[in-house]
Design a protein around this motif. Structure first.
Motif, PDB file in Angstrom:
ATOM      1  N   ARG A 139       9.092  35.889   7.472  1.00 27.58           N
ATOM      2  CA  ARG A 139       8.468  36.045   8.795  1.00 27.58           C
ATOM      3  C   ARG A 139       9.524  36.344   9.861  1.00 27.58           C
ATOM      4  O   ARG A 139       9.307  37.172  10.739  1.00 27.58           O
ATOM      5  N   ALA A 140      10.678  35.673   9.772  1.00 29.43           N
ATOM      6  CA  ALA A 140      11.752  35.926  10.738  1.00 29.43           C
ATOM      7  C   ALA A 140      12.233  37.372  10.639  1.00 29.43           C
ATOM      8  O   ALA A 140      12.503  38.028  11.650  1.00 29.43           O
ATOM      9  N   ASN A 141      12.284  37.889   9.421  1.00 27.18           N
ATOM     10  CA  ASN A 141      12.699  39.276   9.232  1.00 27.18           C
ATOM     11  C   ASN A 141      11.671  40.228   9.829  1.00 27.18           C
ATOM     12  O   ASN A 141      12.014  41.194  10.515  1.00 27.18           O
ATOM     13  N   LEU A 142      10.388  39.933   9.574  1.00 23.09           N
ATOM     14  CA  LEU A 142       9.314  40.775  10.106  1.00 23.09           C
ATOM     15  C   LEU A 142       9.345  40.805  11.637  1.00 23.09           C
ATOM     16  O   LEU A 142       9.068  41.831  12.261  1.00 23.09           O
ATOM     17  N   GLN A 143       9.708  39.653  12.230  1.00 25.28           N
ATOM     18  CA  GLN A 143       9.659  39.540  13.690  1.00 25.28           C
ATOM     19  C   GLN A 143      11.045  39.624  14.333  1.00 25.28           C
ATOM     20  O   GLN A 143      11.218  39.179  15.472  1.00 25.28           O
ATOM     21  N   LYS A 144      12.009  40.227  13.639  1.00 25.30           N
ATOM     22  CA  LYS A 144      13.388  40.153  14.142  1.00 25.30           C
ATOM     23  C   LYS A 144      13.574  40.867  15.481  1.00 25.30           C
ATOM     24  O   LYS A 144      14.427  40.471  16.279  1.00 25.30           O
TER      25      LYS A 144
END
Length: 903
Positions: free
Chosen positions: A709-714
């Motif tokens: 999720r952190a990668n998707l929302q970076k």
């Protein structure tokens, strides 16, 4: 790679674009974001006009930049802003549309050239792939997943009758892999062919673009306003549209002008040569001779400057000849060329022809590395017939000669644009080398000056109110006939003469009839406007007696001379307005050098991220949660009529999320990416990395947050981190600002210095809006300029009226409406969190040997008084440190006596 330092106005344009993109995410829709951003930037929100055929909420805006302002560089710089702040994605597809094939080839060449400033600007978006439509038909998925693809095409390429367009919609095996593993929702969004059982989905470039939601850049957008052009673009499902033009459409399909650059700003920042010095001459051979003499004078100045170390310069003359016509003698290119060679001894090697048949400029580019700018190139005269090749650009062009009386509008617009660019984008020492020149074969100066101003407005993108002062007469006797150049500041006294006979005005051209009237009872003919020599001759033909002819001749002469009274502004009279600025001592010593205080970042302030709480705030978590809902299923609203509506940006984010599949990154890789994409030169890499890693670790401890999720929302995380770091840095700067400017030893660190005085230049006043009389009318006689910036309120207008009354009484010498955020024509005082621009600056009367004090006046409505404490503090400090040279007053409730006490 060539270095390129942006001009301040260019940075302000980019700041406006970034502010708009951020507002698009902060507010419910791009239309509300546009109104809010323009209000914050310019004091009055602009209406948003959706583009017909596109989603109503698609971000659609225009940057208005006059000829010579660097539109292409601004577009290239905007790509990184599109990725980071609008699309919030690492890579995107940019569809870059240009007006013609020659411009397309030039644009691709410059964008691909690693040594060109355009390419350097593009590279700020990360890995870049620049290609044309033909190459785009072989685009691989890997290229789109690992770089920002910039596809440069002509607008015509997307029109059905063009072969290129048909190829865009044709299926291609080379593109088949783009459509592997698509979701049903993605497939439903693609274009299809045929119907019923025969219905197929082509593997076309158009469908690849629909999947990737391209952001569209439209160069020279005023040329692309047809419904067909817009319909074709809409089929590609763009993520947004950015238009660049000098002359936006404001009526038929209105462009949403987000930021408008004025010609005065370009002049102030040394981008263009102004004013245009105009001279008219009825004899074409004399007109050409005058232009040759002007070129030689400029060459003499350029050579003298080069001996003193300046860059090489060879001023060029662009000559617009008349087209050839069968059986009619015209001033065509051969006749003009023969005149140059035969009667002026110009060597043939110094003349180049650029007409439909003659492609001399192309040969010059082939023969010389730097083309016409090459020191080895001998060319001094370029003869053209209609218009030069599109995109042709040589800053050495200084002089326009028109053999035809400005009859071909398009050609004149093009040639004017060519002579306006300032060589090297920096002023020369000699004033004459910072101006442009126009010599026109014509008997009517006023008419020619008016036509030239019209061309600057229609073609070069100048504002109507500023062109008056940007076209000036080279000869004093012609200046008197240029009433349009002194709009609103000229008084013409009517001349009445008694005649022994009634003139036959039916025989007179209408243009002359409009300037005269006959009173049969008194037998008087009244001239209400100046008559040129030609017009006087036409009027003399309406009478028969010698006495009447003589009386008309004398009256016409008087109408051109003593009957005209010009009112000159203080700026036109050459009076100076210099305002001492705040300066800061650099270095630890109290006697260190002074430098203009225009950036609080130069202050010495303790700045380290590590002591601060590196954790997401409740607002951060809410923003990330809302964005996740969008990516999972879009955000759906119900309108007043009960219909389901989806918001544009959330849907766009979901589409881009489906296309750009996130890789499996670990926490270290995500933190490294965040650090790399958080430019903060005031921090060490170690402290920034420690802060980001701690913030990310705290985020991952929250329920529901994973590495995926952190990668998707970076991109959103990056923006939240940037805002947090900026906020913390501003707190540190504010503490240092307070200590330096208002601490015990402030007088030793800060000074008000004549060395760093801001000077209001005669032709560098560029309001974003002129005062249009909306609060009332007043005959301002002592404003420094002929133009005046708009007022924010009726009380502010009344304050200006009061200042002008005192100036007419002699208590103020003159005053100026100070502008906000207009580089080169705005005085400011730097604060910790921005700049303070006082509303008015007044030059008070002084002595012969010494100018009087400067009075800064700020009017504040009672509702904003409490919030202006920092403005009062910095204004008071500036006045106190000036040793009596400056005074400051902030007024509310129409307390004009507070201003009067400072006079």
């Amino acid at each position: 790679m060539s270095s390129f330092t942006p001009k301040t106005y260019q940075q302000q344009v980019l700041d406006s674009v970034q502010a708009y993109f951020k507002a698009c995410h902060e507010l419910p829709s791009p239309s509300l974001a546009f109104a809010a951003t323009t209000e914050r930037l310019w004091g009055r929100g602009s209406a948003y006009h959706p583009l017909q055929g596109f989603p109503a909420e698609m971000p659609y805006f225009c940057l208005r930049v006059p000829t010579g302002g660097g539109k292409t560089w601004l577009a290239a710089k905007s790509v990184a802003l599109v990725n980071t702040h609008l699309l919030r994605t690492e890579h995107s597809v940019i569809l870059w549309l240009v007006p013609s094939k020659p411009i397309r080839e030039q644009t691709i060449k410059a964008l691909q050239d690693r040594n060109h400033p355009y390419h350097a600007a593009l590279r700020e978006a990360g890995p870049i792939t620049v290609l044309d439509l033909e190459a785009a038909k072989g685009l691989t998925r890997a290229t789109l997943d690992t770089s920002t693809a910039v596809i440069v095409a002509t607008r015509q390429a997307f029109q059905v009758e063009e072969e290129e367009c048909r190829k865009v919609y044709q299926s291609s095996g080379a593109l088949m892999h783009h459509f592997d593993n698509l979701s049903p929702r993605q497939r439903d969004g693609l274009l299809t062919e045929g119907s019923g059982a025969e219905r197929t989905t082509p593997y076309s470039l158009a469908n690849v673009l629909r999947l990737r939601r391209p952001f569209v850049v439209v160069d020279e957008a005023h040329n692309s306003r047809t419904d067909l052009a817009f319909d074709m673009l809409a089929r590609l499902r763009p993520s947004g549209v950015l238009e660049l033009t000098a002359t936006p459409d404001l009526e038929r399909t209105p462009s949403n002008v987000l930021h408008s650059v004025s010609a005065a700003e370009l002049k102030a920042e040394e981008m263009i040569k102004l004013p245009v010095r105009l001279e008219t001459e009825p004899n074409w051979q004399q007109c050409l001779a005058d232009a040759i003499g002007q070129r030689e004078a400029l060459q003499h100045l350029a050579d003298a400057e080069r001996r003193a170390g300046a860059a090489y310069l060879r001023p060029l003359v662009l000559i617009q000849s008349e087209p050839r016509r069968a059986g009619i003698e015209t001033l065509d290119f051969e006749r003009v060329r023969n005149e140059l060679i035969t009667n002026h001894g110009i060597p043939a090697s110094e003349i180049v022809l650029a007409t439909g048949e003659e492609r001399g400029l192309e040969q010059i580019d082939a023969d010389y590395k730097l083309g016409l700018s090459d020191p080895a190139c001998p060319v001094k005269f370029v003869i053209t017939q209609k218009a030069l090749a599109e995109g042709w650009d040589c800053p050495f062009a200084y002089i326009l000669v028109s053999m035809a009386a400005l009859s071909s509008a398009t050609a004149v617009e093009q040639l004017l644009g060519r002579v306006l660019r300032q060589p090297g984008a920096s002023l020369r020492s000699a004033r004459a080398l910072n101006q442009s020149y126009a010599f026109v074969v014509s008997r009517n100066f006023a008419e020619t000056a008016g036509a030239l101003r019209d061309r600057l407005v229609a073609g070069a993108g100048f504002e109507r109110r500023e062109v008056a002062e940007f076209v000036t007469a080279a000869k004093a006797e012609q200046a008197r006939l240029d009433l349009g150049g002194h709009a609103g500041r000229v008084i013409v006294r009517p001349i009445a003469i008694t005649l022994s006979e009634k003139p036959d005005l039916k025989r007179v051209p209408k243009a002359v009839r409009d300037k005269v009237s006959w009173d049969g009872k008194l037998n008087t003919l009244t001239l209400s406007a100046p008559l040129s020599e030609d017009e006087a001759e036409a009027l003399q033909a309406s009478v028969s007696s010698e006495s009447a002819v003589a009386a008309i001749m004398q009256a016409a002469e008087e109408s051109r001379s003593t009957a005209i009274e010009f009112f000159q502004t203080p700026a036109e009279l050459g009076l100076r307005l210099r305002v001492p600025a705040l300066a800061l001592r650099t270095g630890a010593e109290k006697n260190g050098e002074l430098a203009l205080f225009d950036d609080p970042e130069v202050l010495e302030y303790p700045w380290d991220l590590s002591p601060y709480d590196a954790a997401p705030t409740a607002d951060d978590l809410q923003a990330l949660g809302a964005a996740l809902k969008v990516s999972e299923g879009g955000e759906i609203d119900i309108d007043a009529g009960g219909h389901v509506v989806t918001r544009f940006l959330p849907e766009l984010q979901r589409d881009l999320g489906l296309v750009y599949q996130p890789e499996n990154w670990d926490a270290v890789r995500i933190a490294t990416w965040l650090c790399r994409n958080l430019p903060e030169p005031s921090l060490t890499h170690a402290s920034k990395q420690a802060f980001v890693a701690a913030w990310l670790a705290n985020l991952l401890r929250q329920g529901g947050f994973t590495l995926a999720r952190a990668n998707l929302q970076k991109f959103l995380i990056r923006n939240l981190l940037e805002a947090r770091i900026r906020d913390l840095r501003q707190q540190a700067v504010a503490r240092a600002f307070q200590q330096t400017l208002f601490g015990a030893d402030a007088a030793a660190r800060v000074a008000v210095s004549d060395e760093y005085a801001f000077e209001f230049h005669a032709q560098a006043y560029a309001p974003s809006r002129d005062y249009d009389g909306r609060f009332g009318h007043f005959d301002f006689r002592r404003h420094y300029y002929g133009r005046m910036g708009d007022f924010d309120s009726a009380e502010e207008f009344e304050c200006a009226c009061q200042l002008d009354i005192w100036a007419q009484q002699g208590r103020i010498q003159f005053w100026v409406r100070n502008l906000v955020r207009r580089e080169g024509c705005s005085f400011f005082l730097q604060k910790a969190d921005g700049r303070f621009y006082p509303d008015f600056l007044c030059q008070l009367p002084g002595r012969t040997d010494q100018p009087g004090a400067i009075l800064a006046v700020e009017y504040k409505g009672a509702d904003r008084w409490n919030g202006a404490e920092d403005d009062r503090l910095i204004g008071g400090l500036w006045a106190n440190l000036s040793q009596g040279r400056c005074r400051f007053v902030m007024v509310k409730d129409k307390r004009w006596d507070w201003v009067e006490a400072q006079l």
